[in-house]
Design an enzyme around this catalytic site. Structure first.
Site, PDB file in Angstrom:
ATOM      1  N   ASP A  91     -31.592   2.617 -12.544  1.00 20.16           N
ATOM      2  CA  ASP A  91     -30.037   2.496 -12.603  1.00 20.16           C
ATOM      3  C   ASP A  91     -29.406   1.973 -13.372  1.00 20.16           C
ATOM      4  O   ASP A  91     -30.393   1.293 -14.236  1.00 20.16           O
ATOM      5  CB  ASP A  91     -29.674   1.718 -11.131  1.00 20.16           C
ATOM      6  CG  ASP A  91     -30.172   0.551 -11.224  1.00 20.16           C
ATOM      7  OD1 ASP A  91     -30.856  -0.025 -12.388  1.00 20.16           O
ATOM      8  OD2 ASP A  91     -30.155  -0.922  -9.673  1.00 20.16           O
ATOM      9  N   SER A  92     -28.073   1.801 -13.577  1.00 19.11           N
ATOM     10  CA  SER A  92     -27.657   1.105 -14.879  1.00 19.11           C
ATOM     11  C   SER A  92     -27.145  -0.323 -14.439  1.00 19.11           C
ATOM     12  O   SER A  92     -26.940  -1.046 -15.660  1.00 19.11           O
ATOM     13  CB  SER A  92     -25.623   1.703 -14.241  1.00 19.11           C
ATOM     14  OG  SER A  92     -25.213   1.090 -13.693  1.00 19.11           O
ATOM     15  N   ASP A 145     -21.208   1.835 -13.781  1.00 21.73           N
ATOM     16  CA  ASP A 145     -20.436   2.004 -12.969  1.00 21.73           C
ATOM     17  C   ASP A 145     -19.331   0.586 -11.940  1.00 21.73           C
ATOM     18  O   ASP A 145     -20.211  -0.390 -11.994  1.00 21.73           O
ATOM     19  CB  ASP A 145     -20.541   3.625 -11.696  1.00 21.73           C
ATOM     20  CG  ASP A 145     -21.601   2.520 -10.463  1.00 21.73           C
ATOM     21  OD1 ASP A 145     -22.374   1.973 -11.153  1.00 21.73           O
ATOM     22  OD2 ASP A 145     -21.617   3.190  -9.457  1.00 21.73           O
ATOM     23  N   GLN A 200     -17.510   7.774  -7.269  1.00 20.62           N
ATOM     24  CA  GLN A 200     -17.131   6.395  -6.710  1.00 20.62           C
ATOM     25  C   GLN A 200     -15.975   7.319  -5.507  1.00 20.62           C
ATOM     26  O   GLN A 200     -16.001   7.899  -5.520  1.00 20.62           O
ATOM     27  CB  GLN A 200     -16.605   5.801  -7.124  1.00 20.62           C
ATOM     28  CG  GLN A 200     -18.217   5.134  -7.909  1.00 20.62           C
ATOM     29  CD  GLN A 200     -18.791   4.141  -6.737  1.00 20.62           C
ATOM     30  OE1 GLN A 200     -18.696   3.952  -5.960  1.00 20.62           O
ATOM     31  NE2 GLN A 200     -20.370   3.639  -7.529  1.00 20.62           N
ATOM     32  N   ASP A 277     -33.343   6.988  -2.983  1.00 18.04           N
ATOM     33  CA  ASP A 277     -34.253   6.215  -3.340  1.00 18.04           C
ATOM     34  C   ASP A 277     -33.436   4.645  -2.052  1.00 18.04           C
ATOM     35  O   ASP A 277     -32.413   4.887  -1.601  1.00 18.04           O
ATOM     36  CB  ASP A 277     -33.587   5.193  -4.808  1.00 18.04           C
ATOM     37  CG  ASP A 277     -32.354   4.447  -4.954  1.00 18.04           C
ATOM     38  OD1 ASP A 277     -31.901   4.907  -3.978  1.00 18.04           O
ATOM     39  OD2 ASP A 277     -32.363   3.605  -4.868  1.00 18.04           O
ATOM     40  N   CYS A 315     -49.715   9.742  11.941  1.00 16.70           N
ATOM     41  CA  CYS A 315     -49.558   9.643  11.078  1.00 16.70           C
ATOM     42  C   CYS A 315     -51.143   9.955   9.865  1.00 16.70           C
ATOM     43  O   CYS A 315     -51.972   9.121  10.887  1.00 16.70           O
ATOM     44  CB  CYS A 315     -48.940   7.961  10.651  1.00 16.70           C
ATOM     45  SG  CYS A 315     -48.993   8.071   8.987  1.00 16.70           S
ATOM     46  N   CYS A 317     -51.784   7.961   7.117  1.00 20.46           N
ATOM     47  CA  CYS A 317     -51.775   7.895   6.111  1.00 20.46           C
ATOM     48  C   CYS A 317     -53.212   6.374   6.408  1.00 20.46           C
ATOM     49  O   CYS A 317     -53.851   6.791   7.599  1.00 20.46           O
ATOM     50  CB  CYS A 317     -50.620   6.458   5.691  1.00 20.46           C
ATOM     51  SG  CYS A 317     -50.785   5.212   7.114  1.00 20.46           S
ATOM     52  N   CYS A 320     -52.828   4.095   9.165  1.00 27.78           N
ATOM     53  CA  CYS A 320     -52.488   4.508  10.671  1.00 27.78           C
ATOM     54  C   CYS A 320     -54.388   5.820  11.180  1.00 27.78           C
ATOM     55  O   CYS A 320     -54.661   5.369  12.003  1.00 27.78           O
ATOM     56  CB  CYS A 320     -51.465   6.263  11.119  1.00 27.78           C
ATOM     57  SG  CYS A 320     -50.142   5.100  10.980  1.00 27.78           S
ATOM     58  N   HIS A 346     -47.465   2.015   5.063  1.00 23.23           N
ATOM     59  CA  HIS A 346     -47.494   3.455   6.187  1.00 23.23           C
ATOM     60  C   HIS A 346     -45.986   3.512   6.231  1.00 23.23           C
ATOM     61  O   HIS A 346     -46.072   4.304   6.195  1.00 23.23           O
ATOM     62  CB  HIS A 346     -47.839   2.489   7.881  1.00 23.23           C
ATOM     63  CG  HIS A 346     -46.923   3.117   8.488  1.00 23.23           C
ATOM     64  ND1 HIS A 346     -47.710   4.261   9.157  1.00 23.23           N
ATOM     65  CD2 HIS A 346     -45.994   2.797   9.225  1.00 23.23           C
ATOM     66  CE1 HIS A 346     -46.953   4.812   9.872  1.00 23.23           C
ATOM     67  NE2 HIS A 346     -45.693   4.116  10.159  1.00 23.23           N
TER      68      HIS A 346
HETATM   69 ZN   LIG Z   1     -49.792   5.482   9.379  1.00 20.54          ZN
END
Ligand SMILES: [Zn+2]
Length: 388
Positions: A91-92, A145, A200, A277, A315, A317, A320, A346
């Site tokens: 980012d700036s 900005d 903006q 993001d 899930c 992952c 999990c 997770h």
């Molecule tokens: Zn998970």
């Protein structure tokens, strides 16, 4: 057709695409985990790669102050310094310096601010924001900005939009001077880095139009929508996103900055956004909040003390497939460092997997049924919780 971005599938306003950056190809729509200080909090780069993160975000304000962009340039750029070989967006620094409130002074030239670390004075201008990000060597650098607070009157927003447009031109001129070799005293770790402009205008649609028109006239490699997720109601944000995204070039990626909840991601893809993001997955993980297909689990609640189910039974992952809610609650209550890591793994997996689901749904042309099913399950959970 351009070399930066290709849209491969469309489903309504939703787009499935490929973003080609100096350090690799990114499948869109994409979620970018936030690595503010050259680290995504709580997880290693190896874990990020195995989660399938294709691009992460670094923060110009923080890296400029510590360890310093000149040090990072001497280390060969941010990729080398942090040992991450895939794309990075920086980012700036604008958002952070504007949020310093009483420790910054805005002028036409830029912003003078005092470091939150040691009180030392620094100046960030449209030109220096480009130079810092050139030294960092990110794949995508953002223009500098002004992000006005919400709510803002139309006059305040107009002034911010107009100043941001003047800064946009200065930032773009600086970028083109670096690219052409007219400026040679700034080391560039990633010579092919691309620059995004930022729209903006707060929640005033006419101001958004003004910002779109002016920013497109300056001409960037691609465009982002900034100044949302700052306190406005979600339906207002979705309206501004739909209104603004529809005016941005079809053949360039569109990035919605700093957003948001899983529902925000799905709703914004439906309105034509390709990149996101947000700190929510990692920040909430450290606070013991786990995102699931059926809403948020607050792991410290006593009801999970002997709950041997995984956080999200659907899930796949690491967390999990290896651990129960009872164990994760125990780690959180005991203040174990591993609590932050397992919860972050997770939550990041949930965000990245939601994006994989979105991409697949767009490819198969059933994004709308994916979206309605996703929203219904998040909503059912909220209603159940309110009824308790
Ligand atoms: Zn998970």
């Amino acid at each position: 057709m351009n070399s930066l971005f290709t849209v491969t599938h469309r489903d309504g306003a939703a787009r499935r695409g490929q973003l080609r950056l100096p350090h690799g190809i990114v499948e869109t729509p994409v979620f970018m985990p936030v690595g503010t200080r050259a680290a995504v909090k709580g997880v290693t780069n190896e874990q990020l790669e195995s989660l399938g993160a294709e691009i992460i975000l670094g923060n110009t304000y923080h890296l400029h102050l510590r360890p310093g962009d000149e040090l990072i340039a001497r280390a060969g750029g941010l990729h080398n310094f942090m040992g991450w070989s895939r794309p990075i967006l920086t980012d700036s620094g604008g958002y952070q310096v504007f949020s310093l409130a009483d420790r910054r002074k805005i002028s036409e030239d830029g912003v003078v601010f005092r470091s939150h670390l040691d009180g030392s004075a620094h100046t960030l201008t449209p030109e220096s924001a480009v130079d810092i990000q050139a030294r960092l060597g990110s794949d995508i650098l953002m223009m500098f900005d002004e992000c006005p607070p919400w709510p803002g009157t139309e006059d305040v927003i107009r002034d911010a939009v107009d100043r941001t447009l003047r800064w946009a031109q200065r930032g773009r001129d600086r970028m083109l001077a670096l690219r052409s070799g007219a400026v040679t005293d700034v080391p560039r770790a990633t010579p092919d880095q691309v620059q995004f402009g930022i729209i903006q205008g707060g929640t005033h649609l006419a101001m958004r139009d003004r910002s779109v028109k002016g920013t497109l006239a300056v001409g960037f490699d691609a465009y982002a929508i900034g100044g949302l997720s700052v306190g406005e109601p979600a339906p207002t944000m979705y309206d501004v996103v739909a209104h603004t995204a529809a005016q941005l070039p079809e053949d360039r990626p569109r990035y919605l900055m700093g957003t948001g909840t899983p529902t925000d991601l799905v709703e914004s893809v439906a309105r034509g956004i390709d990149m996101f993001d947000c700190v929510l997955p990692t920040r909430n993980a450290r606070n013991g909040q786990l995102f699931t297909r059926d809403g948020v689990i607050v792991i410290k609640n006593a009801r999970y003390a002997e709950d041997l189910l995984p956080p999200d039974p659907e899930c796949s992952c690491y967390t999990c497939t290896h651990h129960s809610r009872a164990y994760l609650r125990h780690l959180f209550m005991s203040g174990e460092i591993t609590s932050a890591t397992l919860n972050s793994l997770h939550n990041l997996h949930f965000y990245l997997d939601t994006m994989r689901g979105i991409r697949k749904a767009i490819e198969f042309g059933n994004f709308d049924s994916f979206r309605l099913d996703f929203l219904r399950r998040q909503e059912t959970f909220r209603q159940k919780k309110e009824a308790q």
